[in-house]
Motif scaffolding. Structure first.
Motif, PDB file in Angstrom:
ATOM      1  N   HIS A 146      -4.763  -1.662  71.845  1.00  0.00           N
ATOM      2  CA  HIS A 146      -5.445  -1.695  73.143  1.00  0.00           C
ATOM      3  C   HIS A 146      -6.597  -0.697  73.110  1.00  0.00           C
ATOM      4  O   HIS A 146      -6.475   0.376  72.524  1.00  0.00           O
ATOM      5  CB  HIS A 146      -4.473  -1.328  74.264  1.00  0.00           C
ATOM      6  N   CYS A 196      -8.727  -5.550  75.114  1.00  0.00           N
ATOM      7  CA  CYS A 196      -8.867  -4.723  76.310  1.00  0.00           C
ATOM      8  C   CYS A 196      -8.495  -5.559  77.526  1.00  0.00           C
ATOM      9  O   CYS A 196      -8.515  -6.794  77.494  1.00  0.00           O
ATOM     10  CB  CYS A 196     -10.297  -4.189  76.441  1.00  0.00           C
ATOM     11  N   ASP A 197      -8.143  -4.871  78.581  1.00  0.00           N
ATOM     12  CA  ASP A 197      -7.866  -5.533  79.858  1.00  0.00           C
ATOM     13  C   ASP A 197      -9.162  -6.041  80.469  1.00  0.00           C
ATOM     14  O   ASP A 197     -10.243  -5.544  80.116  1.00  0.00           O
ATOM     15  CB  ASP A 197      -7.189  -4.562  80.827  1.00  0.00           C
TER      16      ASP A 197
END
Length: 153
Positions: A103, A150-151
């Motif tokens: 992440h 990534c978000d």
């Protein structure tokens, strides 16, 4: 938390396993893999007193390298110089593990993509955008798929 058995499934109850402690990968070229995980991806390699006592001899012999991710996950690399995947095309998966995903903050995602490209890392696909965020899939020196994701912003 005490280890309890779920009477219905005879397994551990939800929450007994707290987190993934480490992932161990076999690598053919330790130098290339240490460069990839340490220099390209920027993971901290454990050295000196940071190396677990059970692995000190193997690390000293160059047979194992240990990295730590920012969230504390340990990545162990085990040198297997005779390692050959059953297929030379890394897109042909050869293990039960599909990929390792890291992440990253959404603001750093494009920078990570540029690092991969600047280091001529073999990209499988991406960057892709999904409702769950953005990701790029690429291969380590032994053909194991790695993702940086990534978000959504």
């Amino acid at each position: 938390m005490a280890v309890e058995q779920n009477k219905k499934t005879q397994g551990l109850t939800v929450g007994c396993l707290e987190r993934v402690h480490h992932i161990a990968l076999n690598v053919k070229n330790m130098t290339a893999s240490r460069h990839f995980y340490g220099e390209v991806l920027g993971l901290h390699e454990l050295t000196g007193d940071e190396v677990p006592s059970t692995l000190k001899d193997l690390v000293a012999q160059g047979k194992v390298a240990n990295f730590i991710t920012p969230d504390g996950l340990i990545l162990d690399l085990f040198w297997e110089p005779d390692l050959f995947p059953p297929h030379t095309d890394p897109k042909q998966q050869f293990t039960r593990a599909n990929h390792l995903a890291f992440h990253i903050d959404a603001e750093l995602f494009d920078q990570a993509v540029n690092v991969l490209k600047n280091n001529q890392i073999m990209i499988d696909h991406g960057p892709v955008s999904r409702p769950t965020g953005r990701g790029i899939y690429f291969y380590d020196p032994d053909g194991f798929m790695v993702e940086i994701r990534c978000d959504p912003q």
